[in-house]
Design a protein around this motif. Sequence first.
Motif, PDB file in Angstrom:
ATOM      1  N   PRO A   1      16.319  17.942  18.487  1.00  0.00           N
ATOM      2  CA  PRO A   1      16.616  18.844  19.613  1.00  0.00           C
ATOM      3  C   PRO A   1      15.649  18.609  20.773  1.00  0.00           C
ATOM      4  CG  PRO A   1      15.465  20.027  17.890  1.00  0.00           C
ATOM      5  CD  PRO A   1      15.750  18.666  17.329  1.00  0.00           C
ATOM      6  N   THR A   2      16.126  18.823  21.975  1.00  0.00           N
ATOM      7  CA  THR A   2      15.290  18.669  23.168  1.00  0.00           C
ATOM      8  C   THR A   2      15.393  19.879  24.092  1.00  0.00           C
ATOM      9  OG1 THR A   2      17.092  17.451  24.243  1.00  0.00           O
ATOM     10  CG2 THR A   2      15.391  16.148  23.132  1.00  0.00           C
ATOM     11  N   LEU A   3      16.589  20.468  24.190  1.00  0.00           N
ATOM     12  CA  LEU A   3      16.784  21.626  25.045  1.00  0.00           C
ATOM     13  C   LEU A   3      16.430  22.912  24.307  1.00  0.00           C
ATOM     14  CD1 LEU A   3      20.168  20.637  26.739  1.00  0.00           C
ATOM     15  CD2 LEU A   3      17.829  20.273  27.588  1.00  0.00           C
ATOM     16  N   ALA A   4      16.092  23.953  25.046  1.00  0.00           N
ATOM     17  CA  ALA A   4      15.646  25.210  24.453  1.00  0.00           C
ATOM     18  C   ALA A   4      16.675  25.779  23.486  1.00  0.00           C
ATOM     19  CB  ALA A   4      15.329  26.216  25.563  1.00  0.00           C
ATOM     20  N   LYS A   5      17.947  25.734  23.847  1.00  0.00           N
ATOM     21  CA  LYS A   5      18.993  26.275  22.982  1.00  0.00           C
ATOM     22  C   LYS A   5      19.056  25.521  21.662  1.00  0.00           C
ATOM     23  CE  LYS A   5      23.936  27.375  22.926  1.00  0.00           C
ATOM     24  NZ  LYS A   5      25.198  27.347  23.700  1.00  0.00           N
ATOM     25  N   GLU A   6      18.938  24.206  21.729  1.00  0.00           N
ATOM     26  CA  GLU A   6      18.967  23.373  20.516  1.00  0.00           C
ATOM     27  C   GLU A   6      17.729  23.637  19.654  1.00  0.00           C
ATOM     28  OE1 GLU A   6      21.196  19.620  22.757  1.00  0.00           O
ATOM     29  OE2 GLU A   6      19.047  19.544  22.294  1.00  0.00           O
ATOM     30  N   ILE A   7      16.599  23.803  20.300  1.00  0.00           N
ATOM     31  CA  ILE A   7      15.347  24.037  19.563  1.00  0.00           C
ATOM     32  C   ILE A   7      15.411  25.356  18.803  1.00  0.00           C
ATOM     33  CG2 ILE A   7      12.864  24.435  19.831  1.00  0.00           C
ATOM     34  CD1 ILE A   7      12.994  22.596  22.307  1.00  0.00           C
ATOM     35  N   ARG A   8      15.947  26.402  19.444  1.00  0.00           N
ATOM     36  CA  ARG A   8      16.064  27.706  18.786  1.00  0.00           C
ATOM     37  C   ARG A   8      16.935  27.614  17.553  1.00  0.00           C
ATOM     38  NH1 ARG A   8      16.265  29.511  24.299  1.00  0.00           N
ATOM     39  NH2 ARG A   8      14.345  30.680  24.803  1.00  0.00           N
ATOM     40  N   CYS A   9      18.059  26.954  17.676  1.00  0.00           N
ATOM     41  CA  CYS A   9      18.957  26.792  16.533  1.00  0.00           C
ATOM     42  C   CYS A   9      18.284  26.036  15.405  1.00  0.00           C
ATOM     43  CB  CYS A   9      20.234  26.068  16.975  1.00  0.00           C
ATOM     44  SG  CYS A   9      21.302  27.025  18.065  1.00  0.00           S
TER      45      CYS A   9
ATOM     46  N   LEU B   1      15.023  25.858  14.774  1.00  0.00           N
ATOM     47  CA  LEU B   1      13.969  26.683  14.181  1.00  0.00           C
ATOM     48  C   LEU B   1      14.534  27.767  13.271  1.00  0.00           C
ATOM     49  CD1 LEU B   1      11.620  27.176  17.284  1.00  0.00           C
ATOM     50  CD2 LEU B   1      11.160  25.763  15.274  1.00  0.00           C
ATOM     51  N   GLN B   2      15.728  28.261  13.606  1.00  0.00           N
ATOM     52  CA  GLN B   2      16.349  29.341  12.824  1.00  0.00           C
ATOM     53  C   GLN B   2      17.006  28.846  11.546  1.00  0.00           C
ATOM     54  OE1 GLN B   2      19.024  31.099  15.643  1.00  0.00           O
ATOM     55  NE2 GLN B   2      17.384  31.931  16.928  1.00  0.00           N
ATOM     56  N   ASP B   3      17.202  27.563  11.408  1.00  0.00           N
ATOM     57  CA  ASP B   3      17.846  26.989  10.227  1.00  0.00           C
ATOM     58  C   ASP B   3      16.900  27.075   9.025  1.00  0.00           C
ATOM     59  OD1 ASP B   3      19.130  25.497   8.288  1.00  0.00           O
ATOM     60  OD2 ASP B   3      19.758  23.928   9.683  1.00  0.00           O
ATOM     61  N   PRO B   4      17.275  27.813   7.969  1.00  0.00           N
ATOM     62  CA  PRO B   4      16.407  27.950   6.779  1.00  0.00           C
ATOM     63  C   PRO B   4      16.053  26.615   6.131  1.00  0.00           C
ATOM     64  CG  PRO B   4      18.202  29.539   6.720  1.00  0.00           C
ATOM     65  CD  PRO B   4      18.521  28.590   7.835  1.00  0.00           C
ATOM     66  N   CYS B   5      16.903  25.596   6.348  1.00  0.00           N
ATOM     67  CA  CYS B   5      16.636  24.285   5.749  1.00  0.00           C
ATOM     68  C   CYS B   5      15.361  23.639   6.302  1.00  0.00           C
ATOM     69  CB  CYS B   5      17.824  23.345   5.991  1.00  0.00           C
ATOM     70  SG  CYS B   5      19.353  23.897   5.195  1.00  0.00           S
ATOM     71  N   HIS B   6      14.919  24.131   7.434  1.00  0.00           N
ATOM     72  CA  HIS B   6      13.748  23.520   8.057  1.00  0.00           C
ATOM     73  C   HIS B   6      12.469  24.323   7.822  1.00  0.00           C
ATOM     74  CE1 HIS B   6      16.932  21.912  11.073  1.00  0.00           C
ATOM     75  NE2 HIS B   6      16.796  21.081  10.040  1.00  0.00           N
TER      76      HIS B   6
ATOM     77  N   VAL C   1       4.140  31.952  29.529  1.00  0.00           N
ATOM     78  CA  VAL C   1       4.571  32.904  28.511  1.00  0.00           C
ATOM     79  C   VAL C   1       4.464  32.233  27.150  1.00  0.00           C
ATOM     80  CG1 VAL C   1       7.001  32.219  28.676  1.00  0.00           C
ATOM     81  CG2 VAL C   1       6.401  34.519  27.849  1.00  0.00           C
ATOM     82  N   PHE C   2       4.161  33.029  26.152  1.00  0.00           N
ATOM     83  CA  PHE C   2       4.097  32.526  24.779  1.00  0.00           C
ATOM     84  C   PHE C   2       5.410  32.895  24.094  1.00  0.00           C
ATOM     85  CE2 PHE C   2       2.593  32.774  20.281  1.00  0.00           C
ATOM     86  CZ  PHE C   2       2.178  31.467  20.166  1.00  0.00           C
ATOM     87  N   PRO C   3       6.277  31.908  23.814  1.00  0.00           N
ATOM     88  CA  PRO C   3       7.618  32.185  23.303  1.00  0.00           C
ATOM     89  C   PRO C   3       7.590  32.920  21.966  1.00  0.00           C
ATOM     90  CG  PRO C   3       7.418  29.896  24.012  1.00  0.00           C
ATOM     91  CD  PRO C   3       6.035  30.462  23.982  1.00  0.00           C
ATOM     92  N   PRO C   4       8.459  33.897  21.774  1.00  0.00           N
ATOM     93  CA  PRO C   4       8.520  34.623  20.496  1.00  0.00           C
ATOM     94  C   PRO C   4       8.929  33.737  19.335  1.00  0.00           C
ATOM     95  CG  PRO C   4      10.325  35.263  21.937  1.00  0.00           C
ATOM     96  CD  PRO C   4       9.400  34.448  22.768  1.00  0.00           C
ATOM     97  N   GLU C   5       9.563  32.578  19.629  1.00  0.00           N
ATOM     98  CA  GLU C   5       9.961  31.652  18.562  1.00  0.00           C
ATOM     99  C   GLU C   5       8.771  31.083  17.801  1.00  0.00           C
ATOM    100  OE1 GLU C   5      13.267  32.003  21.401  1.00  0.00           O
ATOM    101  OE2 GLU C   5      11.114  31.570  21.619  1.00  0.00           O
ATOM    102  N   MET C   6       7.573  31.220  18.330  1.00  0.00           N
ATOM    103  CA  MET C   6       6.392  30.720  17.645  1.00  0.00           C
ATOM    104  C   MET C   6       6.103  31.498  16.362  1.00  0.00           C
ATOM    105  SD  MET C   6       5.356  28.103  19.355  1.00  0.00           S
ATOM    106  CE  MET C   6       7.126  27.833  19.496  1.00  0.00           C
ATOM    107  N   SER C   7       6.750  32.641  16.208  1.00  0.00           N
ATOM    108  CA  SER C   7       6.550  33.453  15.007  1.00  0.00           C
ATOM    109  C   SER C   7       7.093  32.764  13.762  1.00  0.00           C
ATOM    110  CB  SER C   7       7.213  34.824  15.180  1.00  0.00           C
ATOM    111  OG  SER C   7       8.609  34.674  15.382  1.00  0.00           O
ATOM    112  N   TYR C   8       7.885  31.724  13.935  1.00  0.00           N
ATOM    113  CA  TYR C   8       8.389  30.971  12.777  1.00  0.00           C
ATOM    114  C   TYR C   8       7.271  30.197  12.073  1.00  0.00           C
ATOM    115  CZ  TYR C   8      13.215  31.886  14.204  1.00  0.00           C
ATOM    116  OH  TYR C   8      14.403  32.493  14.520  1.00  0.00           O
ATOM    117  N   PHE C   9       6.153  30.025  12.753  1.00  0.00           N
ATOM    118  CA  PHE C   9       5.035  29.271  12.165  1.00  0.00           C
ATOM    119  C   PHE C   9       4.074  30.255  11.487  1.00  0.00           C
ATOM    120  CE2 PHE C   9       6.779  26.804  15.617  1.00  0.00           C
ATOM    121  CZ  PHE C   9       6.923  25.546  15.049  1.00  0.00           C
ATOM    122  N   ALA C  10       4.545  30.823  10.418  1.00  0.00           N
ATOM    123  CA  ALA C  10       3.815  31.893   9.736  1.00  0.00           C
ATOM    124  C   ALA C  10       2.546  31.409   9.038  1.00  0.00           C
ATOM    125  CB  ALA C  10       4.730  32.583   8.735  1.00  0.00           C
TER     126      ALA C  10
END
Length: 450
Positions: free
Chosen positions: A27-35, A37-42, A61-70
Motif C-alpha cells: 500500500p502507498t495511499l492512506a486509504k490502502e494503508i488503513r485497510c 493495518l486493519q487486516d488481522p492477517c498482518h 498530527v499523530f495518526p490514530p492508526e499508530m495504536s495498532y503498534f501495541a
Amino acid sequence: DLDLALEIIWKKEIGPKMLFQYDEPRPTLAKEIRCWLQDPCHSWRLNRVKNLHLRSCGLTVFPPEMSYFAHLEILDLSDNPSIHFFESWTAEFKQLKTLNLSGCRLPHFPSGITELSSLELLNFSSNELTDLPVEIAELSQLKHLCLYRNPFDHLSESFGLLTALNHLEHLDLSNCRLSSLPPTIGCFSHLEVLDVSMNELNALPDELGKLERLKALHLYQNRLKSFPPILGNLAELELLELSDNQIMEISGEIGQLERLSCLQLSDNALVNLPKEIGQLSSLQILNVARNQLVKLPEEIAFLTHLHSLNVSGNRLTGIPEKVLIQIKRDPDFNFSLHSNPMLFLSRQLDLGAFAFSEDVDHEEMLTKYQACSIYSCRSPLAILCQEIHRGSDANVLLELCKRLSSYMKDRVEAILKEISWSDFLEKDLLSEAVVIAVQEKFQKLSSEQR
C-alpha cells in the motif's frame, strides 16, 4: 493532514519494517494503508515493530492508526513542531518505555501521557513549558526526565511533584533560565545524575547535599562564585562539572569526594587550588584550564590514578618537580599546558612535559632526555606580549626574554625591517624568529618604562 501524516510515517518507517514478499502488493495511499493495518492477517507483523523513529518528518498530527503498534517500546517524534495528539493516542501503548518529544514546541504535556504506565524515559526538551504539569507525578516508572531548554525561569511548588517519582535517576533541567533550585531538590533519594548547567544559579540549596546516590553533577555555565561546601557531602559523586562559572576559590571540602574521577573547573577565576585536592584518590581527569593559577599544589602528585591534566591558559611559570615525576611515569599521560608563560621539554609534543622552573635542573634533564625537543606552549612572541599586557613583573619578562634568546639567535633581520615595535603588542605573530628582536628592544628600555 491525517492522510499525509500516515503516508509519511508509512514510507519512512513502517513500510520497510513489514517484510513484504517480492510479489506482495504494497500500500502507498492512506486509504490502502488503513485497510492493510486493519487486516488481522498482518497483526503478527505489527507486533514485531518495537521502535519508530519519526524525527523531523514534518508531522502536524499523530495518526490514530499508530495504536495498532501495541508492542511499541521506543517512539521518537522529536522536531515535529506543534504536532497534535488525539485524546486517546496513548491507550494502546502499554509497553512504551521511551518517548522523545523534544523540539516540538509544545506548551504542555499531550493529554493521555499519564496512561503510559511503563514509560521510563521522557525527553521533553526544547519545548515551551513554563511549569510542571500535575500529571507528571503519575509516571511512576520514570527513570530519566529531560526538560532541557524549557523557559521555566523558576521552579514553583509543582516541582515537588517530581518527588513522587521514586525511580527517577536522571534529571535534566539545563538551559531553563533557572536562578535558584528549590529545597525539595534534596528529596530525590534515587537521583544519580543531575544536570542544571547553562542556567543563572549563583548559589545552591543545602538540601542538595542530601542526594546520597548522586554520581554526576553538571553545573557548568552558571554564576557560582565559590565552591559550595555542601558538595563535599556527595560521597558517591564521580563526575563534577563546574566549568564556566565565576569561582575564585575551592574549599577544602572537595577532598571528601573520594570517588570523584572527573573534575572540570575550566574557565573560572581560580588563583590557587587547595592542597586537599590531593585526597581525591580516584581522580582520573582534572581540567583547570583558563583560570588565573600561578602555581599548582605538590599534592597533585598523590593522585596516582590521574591520566589527564589540563592547566592551559593560566599564569604558571613552573610545575612542581613531584608532579612532573608522577606525570612521566605514565607514557600515555595527557598533559596540556599551552598558553602559560613557560617553555618546556617533552618527548612527544602532546604528552608529559617538563617546565623551565626554578626547581628543575635543566642540564640534567637535557642529558637524561636527549630525544626531547624544545618548543613553546604558544608562539613565544604571543607569550611575551600576553605577559606585558597582564602587567607582569619586569624580572619575569626579562627571564622570558633570556630563555627565548638562548636558542633563537638568527633569522631576525628580514622580519625586523618590516615590523615596528608597536606591532609586537598588537599582533599575535607566529614567527619565533622575531623574539630575539623583541628582547633587544626590551633591554634598551629604562627600568621606569619596564
